[in-house]
Design a protein around this motif. Structure first.
Motif, mmCIF file in Angstrom:
data_model
loop_
_atom_site.group_PDB
_atom_site.id
_atom_site.type_symbol
_atom_site.label_atom_id
_atom_site.label_comp_id
_atom_site.label_asym_id
_atom_site.label_seq_id
_atom_site.Cartn_x
_atom_site.Cartn_y
_atom_site.Cartn_z
ATOM 1 N N GLY A 262 -1.498 -9.706 -3.641
ATOM 2 C CA GLY A 262 -0.916 -8.307 -3.332
ATOM 3 C C GLY A 262 -1.608 -7.617 -2.048
ATOM 4 O O GLY A 262 -2.686 -7.688 -1.690
ATOM 5 N N LEU A 263 -0.810 -6.703 -1.477
ATOM 6 C CA LEU A 263 -1.236 -6.037 -0.226
ATOM 7 C C LEU A 263 -1.591 -4.409 -0.619
ATOM 8 O O LEU A 263 -1.874 -3.783 0.327
ATOM 9 N N ALA A 264 -1.770 -4.114 -1.893
ATOM 10 C CA ALA A 264 -1.909 -2.867 -2.326
ATOM 11 C C ALA A 264 -3.284 -2.364 -1.634
ATOM 12 O O ALA A 264 -3.359 -1.079 -1.410
ATOM 13 N N GLY A 265 -4.425 -3.127 -1.422
ATOM 14 C CA GLY A 265 -5.540 -2.803 -0.994
ATOM 15 C C GLY A 265 -5.560 -2.872 0.620
ATOM 16 O O GLY A 265 -6.845 -2.294 1.085
ATOM 17 N N ALA A 266 -4.577 -2.897 1.335
ATOM 18 C CA ALA A 266 -4.593 -3.048 2.643
ATOM 19 C C ALA A 266 -4.129 -1.649 3.110
ATOM 20 O O ALA A 266 -3.596 -0.897 2.610
ATOM 21 N N SER A 267 -4.454 -1.668 4.758
ATOM 22 C CA SER A 267 -3.814 -0.513 5.111
ATOM 23 C C SER A 267 -2.229 -0.903 5.499
ATOM 24 O O SER A 267 -1.954 -2.030 5.343
ATOM 25 N N GLU B 225 5.933 -3.212 -5.009
ATOM 26 C CA GLU B 225 5.504 -2.492 -5.955
ATOM 27 C C GLU B 225 4.470 -1.673 -5.501
ATOM 28 O O GLU B 225 3.743 -2.137 -4.544
ATOM 29 N N LEU B 226 4.146 -0.506 -5.969
ATOM 30 C CA LEU B 226 3.167 0.526 -5.395
ATOM 31 C C LEU B 226 2.214 1.167 -6.305
ATOM 32 O O LEU B 226 2.473 2.123 -7.091
ATOM 33 N N PRO B 227 1.199 0.110 -6.877
ATOM 34 C CA PRO B 227 0.345 0.708 -7.697
ATOM 35 C C PRO B 227 -0.546 1.951 -7.340
ATOM 36 O O PRO B 227 -0.915 2.556 -8.352
ATOM 37 N N GLY B 228 -0.507 2.139 -5.959
ATOM 38 C CA GLY B 228 -1.182 3.496 -5.756
ATOM 39 C C GLY B 228 -0.551 4.731 -6.544
ATOM 40 O O GLY B 228 -0.998 5.674 -5.933
ATOM 41 N N ARG B 229 0.911 4.645 -6.794
ATOM 42 C CA ARG B 229 1.277 5.854 -7.605
ATOM 43 C C ARG B 229 0.704 6.019 -8.925
ATOM 44 O O ARG B 229 0.951 7.201 -9.388
ATOM 45 N N LEU C 257 -3.485 -15.170 4.042
ATOM 46 C CA LEU C 257 -3.978 -14.049 4.499
ATOM 47 C C LEU C 257 -4.492 -13.334 3.521
ATOM 48 O O LEU C 257 -4.028 -12.925 2.352
ATOM 49 N N PRO C 258 -5.867 -12.719 3.723
ATOM 50 C CA PRO C 258 -6.487 -11.854 2.913
ATOM 51 C C PRO C 258 -5.390 -10.469 2.542
ATOM 52 O O PRO C 258 -4.780 -9.930 3.483
ATOM 53 N N GLY C 259 -5.414 -10.039 1.292
ATOM 54 C CA GLY C 259 -4.617 -9.082 0.882
ATOM 55 C C GLY C 259 -5.151 -7.748 0.939
ATOM 56 O O GLY C 259 -4.691 -6.719 0.535
ATOM 57 N N ASP C 260 -6.557 -7.537 1.448
ATOM 58 C CA ASP C 260 -7.169 -6.045 1.449
ATOM 59 C C ASP C 260 -7.723 -5.785 2.984
ATOM 60 O O ASP C 260 -8.529 -5.100 3.294
ATOM 61 N N GLY C 261 -7.228 -6.250 4.002
ATOM 62 C CA GLY C 261 -7.331 -6.021 5.275
ATOM 63 C C GLY C 261 -6.970 -4.781 5.657
ATOM 64 O O GLY C 261 -6.066 -3.966 5.274
ATOM 65 N N THR C 262 -7.605 -4.223 6.907
ATOM 66 C CA THR C 262 -7.272 -3.028 7.486
ATOM 67 C C THR C 262 -7.092 -3.051 8.914
ATOM 68 O O THR C 262 -6.214 -1.939 9.509
ATOM 69 N N PRO D 12 0.763 -1.339 0.072
ATOM 70 C CA PRO D 12 -0.007 0.062 0.154
ATOM 71 C C PRO D 12 0.806 1.295 0.135
ATOM 72 O O PRO D 12 1.994 1.290 0.266
ATOM 73 N N GLY D 13 0.394 2.407 -0.533
ATOM 74 C CA GLY D 13 0.984 3.519 -0.126
ATOM 75 C C GLY D 13 1.561 4.139 -1.533
ATOM 76 O O GLY D 13 1.440 3.303 -2.663
ATOM 77 N N THR D 14 2.389 5.224 -1.499
ATOM 78 C CA THR D 14 3.157 5.660 -2.544
ATOM 79 C C THR D 14 4.420 6.135 -2.430
ATOM 80 O O THR D 14 5.315 6.117 -3.221
#
Length: 353
Positions: free
Chosen positions: A327-332, A57-61, A282-287, A34-36
């Motif tokens: 991937g963990l891009a959708g997680a906190s 990888e940081l797709p948030g960018r 482990l789910p990749g979109d947890g918060t 996650p993040g940029t």
């Protein structure tokens, strides 16, 4: 190594038990974070995955940092640009091509600095040839996959570019053993022939398994060394992927129906082959990090999986590598860091018996 050399060498490769691997019990990530902030993300990965880190990888960018755009950045002499619906082949390098190159260069420079002195496995990720061919468009708006000649050209370009990319990583982090992961989320749809054409009225015909296998093998051979294929989709073609000579196959365990005896048999065949199962647990979109299952609970589930497939507990450590499911891009940020740490705890529990 050129694509032609890789193809010739790959033709002689027979599927079987890998002769080398990363340390038993090591855990790793799938790729995205996650993040940029690439400096922060790289520090997190190197800190939480000390035995098997990866290039984050940081797709948030934005465009050029996403899986497809980033991967096109290593293609040789095949520039791309952002179109309305997707990444599209371009007649010449432009602003989008330069942005992709700048983002990747920044990531590699950061890794070189922070991984200075590192020794051990280091994983990189790139979209596989069939996901690229299924997602990148020709200049007429159709998928590259609809044109056999264009697909062959893309595969050749990816193989050469990946060989160059791996060589660059080896120079930058000389103590690292590079592990190359191909991300192939679109592969089942390519095999099924379920991808829509630009008009939406037709589907792209399925690609023959022999062709899929041949080109995957050639790209993996061009990368050299240890390799993995990640497919976070239902109906992962495990047997086909094993025939490519890959070292490991990464799957989202939540997409497997382990109550189905046929599915368990597929897992048993995979474990018996010696090809490592990178088990996404482990789910990749947890918060909320507090929602993560305990390490001993996850370890027990994985032990049960192996024993239900007909193997003894002694087979567990070498058969599995623990990862997040995707991937963990959708997680906190807190969840992502905790998830990587939890994967390491599970891996070490499995290694301890």
């Amino acid at each position: 190594m050129t694509y032609e050399q890789a193809w010739d060498e790959a033709a002689a490769v027979q599927a079987g038990t890998p002769t080398a691997r990363w340390p038993v019990g090591a855990a790793t990530g799938i790729g995205s974070m996650p993040g940029t902030d690439v400096v922060e993300a790289t520090a997190t990965v190197l800190g939480e995955l000390p035995d098997f880190p990866h290039l984050p990888e940081l797709p948030g960018r934005g465009a050029g940092a996403d899986l497809i755009g980033r991967s096109t950045g290593i293609l040789v002499e095949l520039p791309v640009e952002v179109a309305v619906t997707a990444w599209r082949m371009a007649s010449r390098p432009g602003r989008d091509t330069r942005r992709i190159a700048d983002l990747l260069a920044r990531d590699l420079d950061t890794l070189s600095e922070q991984a200075d002195g590192y020794s051990g496995p280091l994983k990189i990720q790139v979209a596989g040839p069939w996901t690229l061919a299924g997602q990148v468009e020709l200049r007429n708006g159709e998928r590259v996959l609809t044109d056999h000649g264009a697909t062959a050209e893309l595969v050749a370009s990816l193989a050469q570019g990946l060989a160059d990319h791996v060589a660059d990583l080896r120079r930058r982090v000389p103590g690292a053993t590079i592990v190359t992961q191909l991300d192939e989320p679109t592969l089942p749809a390519v095999l099924e022939g379920s991808l829509r054409t630009a008009s939406g009225y037709r589907t792209v015909p399925p690609v023959e398994t022999t062709v899929v296998e041949r080109d995957l093998r050639a790209v993996l051979t061009a990368a050299g060394g240890l390799t993995a294929i990640h497919c976070c989709a239902p109906d992962v073609p495990l047997a086909l992927l094993r025939r490519t000579g890959v070292s490991a196959v990464a799957v989202d365990m939540s997409l497997l129906d382990l109550a189905d005896s046929a599915e368990v048999d597929r897992i048993a065949e995979h474990i018996d082959s010696g090809v490592i199962l990178m088990a996404g647990v482990l789910p990749g979109d947890g918060t909320d990090p507090s929602t993560l299952p305990a390490a001993d609970v996850l370890a027990d589930k994985l032990r049960k999986l192996v024993t239900s497939a007909g193997f003894g507990l002694e087979r567990v450590p070498a058969a599995l590598t623990v990862t997040p499911s995707c991937g963990l891009a959708g997680a906190s940020a807190d969840y992502a860091q905790a998830a990587l740490k939890r994967c390491v705890e599970v891996g070490r529990a499995l290694a301890a018996g």
